[in-house]
Scaffold this active site. Structure first.
Site, PDB file in Angstrom:
ATOM      1  N   SER A   8     -39.043  47.072  -9.980  1.00  0.00           N
ATOM      2  CA  SER A   8     -38.170  48.201  -9.634  1.00  0.00           C
ATOM      3  C   SER A   8     -36.724  48.011 -10.051  1.00  0.00           C
ATOM      4  CB  SER A   8     -38.216  48.467  -8.124  1.00  0.00           C
ATOM      5  OG  SER A   8     -39.466  48.999  -7.753  1.00  0.00           O
ATOM      6  N   LYS A  52     -35.271  50.654 -12.236  1.00  0.00           N
ATOM      7  CA  LYS A  52     -34.670  51.895 -11.713  1.00  0.00           C
ATOM      8  C   LYS A  52     -33.154  51.928 -11.920  1.00  0.00           C
ATOM      9  CE  LYS A  52     -38.101  53.005  -8.135  1.00  0.00           C
ATOM     10  NZ  LYS A  52     -39.028  51.874  -8.221  1.00  0.00           N
ATOM     11  N   SER A  85     -36.162  52.295  -2.930  1.00  0.00           N
ATOM     12  CA  SER A  85     -36.888  52.029  -4.178  1.00  0.00           C
ATOM     13  C   SER A  85     -38.121  52.918  -4.289  1.00  0.00           C
ATOM     14  CB  SER A  85     -37.293  50.548  -4.258  1.00  0.00           C
ATOM     15  OG  SER A  85     -37.735  50.227  -5.565  1.00  0.00           O
TER      16      SER A  85
END
Length: 495
Positions: A100, A103, A155
């Protein structure tokens, strides 16, 4: 239409579709994102300096400096956020799954494109996104600001998918992310989806994550999102909300922490990018492939960096974005973010149906409609033949039943010999010539006329009574119990 004819027709349509769209499918099968080999570090000097080519711990200690603490992460980078100088590194250009932390690139790509006050209506695809989620509900309306909070703090993969849809679709967002990574000279990064979920070919490095984080921290809105500890997010019930918390534990435990992003998947393990400010210096740490306690290991590296920043010599530098890609603002021009030839995937291994060209979709839809019409006609003909066969079967069965069980209305022929013929079945049906079809009351239809009325039947007599049953002989009295010989005690017993 017979079954072989239907099969031949289907094969012919499929063959024509394959011939007409073969080249289109070949182009569609190519990915817009370069392969792992194409995205490898160029031969010769690596990005950031020749000192970053090693695989182990890379550090140049000065007088009075200490070695970096031992950590379990596969790779890491400790750098000065303002100057870009790399104080220490471990395999900075080794490529691993980013999880993640990708991101950060998603947010850096979409922040210049989306109005944070605009509203977005969630779709089923947003709600059905796998992995970590902030809790988007299909049909509910959210602001772009709320979606960014859900992506950075919790997240949420569903929030990242919703932001990509709001910006024009996941495929377009992936292409823009890859273009921005090239602009930032993050050449170790290959983007396959916008959430960081494990996907074949989606890789990055600790050095590239540091480049992305440094570019993001130059934007005030990006910096505000990654430093937010708590926020409210709309709940499933209308008018209600719930609290969401930033997964970065250093924001609550480490003095001077200012962000930025955590990550975890089964294959990538723990990934983490952290930043903190102390005594006027801001350090950035990126870690990949860590086991448990990655926040503690990031805190150790930050402590080492603040304690040794003045006594170690830099081993490399975080390069600036390419000049031809707007170096002053680490975003990109939306007009130049056209999707190149071929199409990037969306994270899952199945291609999206919307990636196909319109001509291919139209041909496929026409072929499917033709096959459905042919199948419907064949099914209808089969049902008609089955109904006709069933009707013929029941007709034959009824005929056989009438032949076996129904009576013949024709009279039977008289038996041979001197036997008298049987009386007619219905004497009233025989017409009498003298009485207009009905015989008189005093004569039999077939016998001579009577002169006197017929005698009356004799009266009924009472039935004979049955004789009473014979009396049974009296039964003899039963013998006394116990017998007389047992009533008397034996002599001498009770004396």
């Amino acid at each position: 239409m017979s079954r072989p004819a239907v099969l031949l027709l289907a094969l012919g349509v499929t063959g024509a579709l394959a011939v007409s769209t073969g080249r289109t499918h070949a182009a569609w099968g190519q990915s817009a994102t370069p392969s792992v080999t194409q995205q490898a570090t160029p031969a010769g000097e690596p990005i950031g300096g020749p000192g970053l080519a090693g695989a182990g711990v890379i550090v140049q200690l000065g007088p009075g400096a200490h070695r970096p603490p031992a950590v379990t992460d596969r790779t890491y980078v400790v750098a000065d956020l303002e100057s870009g100088e790399i104080l220490a590194a471990k395999g900075p250009h080794e490529r691993h799954r980013p999880a993640s932390t990708l991101k950060m690139l998603t947010g850096l790509t979409l922040l210049p494109l989306l109005d944070k006050h605009a509203r977005y209506r969630a779709t089923f695809a947003d709600d059905a996104e796998i992995g970590s989620a902030v809790g988007i509900v299909e049909g509910h309306t959210y602001t772009i600001n709320q979606l960014f909070l859900g992506m950075f703090l919790e997240s949420g993969n569903d929030a990242a998918h919703a932001l990509a849809n709001a910006a024009g679709g996941a495929r377009r967002t992936v292409a823009q992310m890859q273009q921005l990574a090239t602009t930032l000279q993050a050449l170790d990064t290959t983007v396959v989806n916008n959430s960081g979920l494990d996907a074949d070919g989606q890789l990055s490095s600790a050095y590239d994550l540091a480049l992305i984080a440094r570019a993001g921290m130059q934007r005030p809105d990006f910096r505000r999102y990654v430093a937010t500890r708590h926020a409210r997010f709309p709940a499933k019930e209308k008018g209600k909300s719930f609290a969401i918390t930033n997964q970065n534990e250093l924001l609550a435990d480490y003095p001077g922490a200012i962000g930025i992003k955590t990550g975890y998947t089964t294959l990538a393990k723990n990934t983490f990018v952290a930043a903190a400010t102390r005594n006027g210096r801001t350090l950035l740490v990126t870690l990949m492939g860590g086991e448990h306690g990655i926040h503690e290991e990031a805190a150790k590296l930050l402590n080492w960096g603040f304690a040794n920043a003045k006594v170690v010599r830099p081993v490399g530098v975080l390069v600036d974005p390419a000049p031809e890609r707007r170096p002053a603002a680490p975003g990109f021009d939306p007009g130049a973010a056209a999707v190149p030839a071929g199409h990037a995937t969306d994270g899952n291994r199945l291609r999206r149906l919307t990636d196909l060209p319109m001509t291919t979709l139209a041909a496929a839809a026409g072929s499917l409609l033709l096959l459905l019409c042919v199948g419907f006609a064949v099914r209808r003909a089969r049902r008609r033949r089955a109904m006709e066969a069933e009707l013929a079967h029941w007709t034959a069965l009824n005929a056989e039943r009438e032949r076996l069980y129904d009576l013949d209305p024709a009279p039977l022929p008289p038996p041979p010999g001197n036997l008298a013929p049987p009386p007619p079945a219905d004497p009233m049906q025989q017409r009498h010539p003298a009485v207009g079809g009905r015989p008189p009351w005093d004569r039999h239809p077939t016998g001579p006329p009577r002169t006197v009325p017929p005698p009356m039947a004799p009266p009924r007599t009472a039935p004979h009574r049955m004789a009473p049953p014979l009396a049974r002989p009296p039964m003899a009295a039963p013998p006394p119990y116990p017998p007389d010989d047992e009533r008397r005690p034996p002599p001498g017993r009770y004396r």
